[in-house]
Design a protein around this motif. Structure first.
Motif, PDB file in Angstrom:
ATOM      1  N   GLU A 101     -27.594 105.739  -0.354  1.00 39.89           N
ATOM      2  CA  GLU A 101     -26.311 106.326   0.033  1.00 39.89           C
ATOM      3  C   GLU A 101     -25.899 107.438  -0.926  1.00 39.89           C
ATOM      4  N   THR A 102     -26.236 107.264  -2.199  1.00 37.09           N
ATOM      5  CA  THR A 102     -25.937 108.280  -3.215  1.00 37.09           C
ATOM      6  C   THR A 102     -27.200 108.522  -4.056  1.00 37.09           C
ATOM      7  N   PRO A 103     -27.215 109.623  -4.818  1.00 35.66           N
ATOM      8  CA  PRO A 103     -28.375 109.900  -5.662  1.00 35.66           C
ATOM      9  C   PRO A 103     -28.289 109.250  -7.048  1.00 35.66           C
ATOM     10  N   TYR A 104     -27.471 108.232  -7.203  1.00 33.33           N
ATOM     11  CA  TYR A 104     -27.229 107.637  -8.519  1.00 33.33           C
ATOM     12  C   TYR A 104     -28.529 107.209  -9.213  1.00 33.33           C
ATOM     13  N   GLU A 105     -29.379 106.476  -8.506  1.00 32.47           N
ATOM     14  CA  GLU A 105     -30.627 105.992  -9.109  1.00 32.47           C
ATOM     15  C   GLU A 105     -31.574 107.149  -9.432  1.00 32.47           C
ATOM     16  N   GLY A 128     -22.886 109.995 -10.602  1.00 36.02           N
ATOM     17  CA  GLY A 128     -23.773 110.153 -11.737  1.00 36.02           C
ATOM     18  C   GLY A 128     -23.154 110.842 -12.933  1.00 36.02           C
ATOM     19  N   HIS A 129     -21.893 111.258 -12.800  1.00 39.18           N
ATOM     20  CA  HIS A 129     -21.244 111.951 -13.926  1.00 39.18           C
ATOM     21  C   HIS A 129     -21.258 111.096 -15.189  1.00 39.18           C
ATOM     22  N   ASP A 130     -21.074 109.782 -15.003  1.00 35.94           N
ATOM     23  CA  ASP A 130     -21.050 108.868 -16.153  1.00 35.94           C
ATOM     24  C   ASP A 130     -22.392 108.857 -16.885  1.00 35.94           C
ATOM     25  N   LEU A 131     -23.482 108.847 -16.129  1.00 36.80           N
ATOM     26  CA  LEU A 131     -24.825 108.824 -16.724  1.00 36.80           C
ATOM     27  C   LEU A 131     -25.093 110.084 -17.546  1.00 36.80           C
ATOM     28  N   VAL A 132     -24.724 111.223 -16.990  1.00 30.18           N
ATOM     29  CA  VAL A 132     -24.998 112.501 -17.645  1.00 30.18           C
ATOM     30  C   VAL A 132     -24.108 112.680 -18.875  1.00 30.18           C
ATOM     31  N   LEU A 133     -22.838 112.358 -18.746  1.00 30.99           N
ATOM     32  CA  LEU A 133     -21.921 112.511 -19.876  1.00 30.99           C
ATOM     33  C   LEU A 133     -22.277 111.564 -21.018  1.00 30.99           C
ATOM     34  N   GLU A 134     -22.708 110.336 -20.690  1.00 32.69           N
ATOM     35  CA  GLU A 134     -23.130 109.369 -21.721  1.00 32.69           C
ATOM     36  C   GLU A 134     -24.263 109.913 -22.581  1.00 32.69           C
ATOM     37  N   ARG A 135     -25.137 110.704 -21.987  1.00 30.93           N
ATOM     38  CA  ARG A 135     -26.284 111.268 -22.709  1.00 30.93           C
ATOM     39  C   ARG A 135     -25.941 112.581 -23.399  1.00 30.93           C
ATOM     40  N   GLY A 136     -24.683 113.008 -23.297  1.00 29.85           N
ATOM     41  CA  GLY A 136     -24.284 114.271 -23.927  1.00 29.85           C
ATOM     42  C   GLY A 136     -24.532 115.485 -23.051  1.00 29.85           C
TER      43      GLY A 136
END
Length: 160
Positions: A101-105, A128-136
């Motif tokens: 449903e989303t590109p999260y994975e 996915g904003h959370d994943l990218v921001l967590e990595r800087g």
């Protein structure tokens, strides 16, 4: 194999490319969409996205995914056709299908440096904003060209 065909990847192939690009110090940009009928708004958006980094990775919804999102009459073009069209652009470096449903994975697997969507999204609503921001990494929106959408093109074709 034509150059555009070499840009169409399975996830394992894409992850190999990503690893190679990272060793070269390339800045990776990711975006996603259906791209059913490509119009000037898509071209402008994708070219601007590519300018945010060295490589643009495009997650493309599968036919089944498009149908779930847009309804049973969509997509108008099959996923193979949509992949080839998107891969033909100089500013797209890799195209990979996703069926969720989303590109999260997919974002989790790719770990892009920059995540991009149109300005019809806010940063906190971009999957996915959370994943990218967590990595800087960075999450950005790009202004959309007003008056262009696939739905509008379909309506004009149908005369509605």
């Amino acid at each position: 194999m034509l150059p555009s065909q070499a840009k169409i990847c399975t996830l394992p192939d894409l992850l190999d490319k990503v690893a190679e690009w990272r060793t070269q110090g390339q800045k990776l940009v990711f975006t996603n969409g259906c791209f059913d009928i490509v119009h000037v708004g898509h071209v402008d958006y994708l070219e601007r996205a590519r300018l945010l980094g060295d490589k643009l990775i495009l997650g493309l919804n599968t036919d089944q995914s498009v149908s779930r999102l847009k309804g049973p009459s969509r997509p108008l073009q099959d996923e193979m056709s949509r992949q080839r069209v998107m891969a033909s652009f100089w500013f797209v470096d890799a195209v990979v299908l996703f069926d969720e449903e989303t590109p999260y994975e997919l974002i989790k697997a790719v770990q892009p440096d920059v995540l991009v969507k149109g300005d019809d999204y806010s940063i906190d609503t971009i999957v996915g904003h959370d994943l990218v921001l967590e990595r800087g990494g960075e999450v950005k929106t790009i202004p959309l060209v007003k008056g262009y959408s696939t739905s509008q093109v379909v309506a004009r074709i149908l005369g509605t």
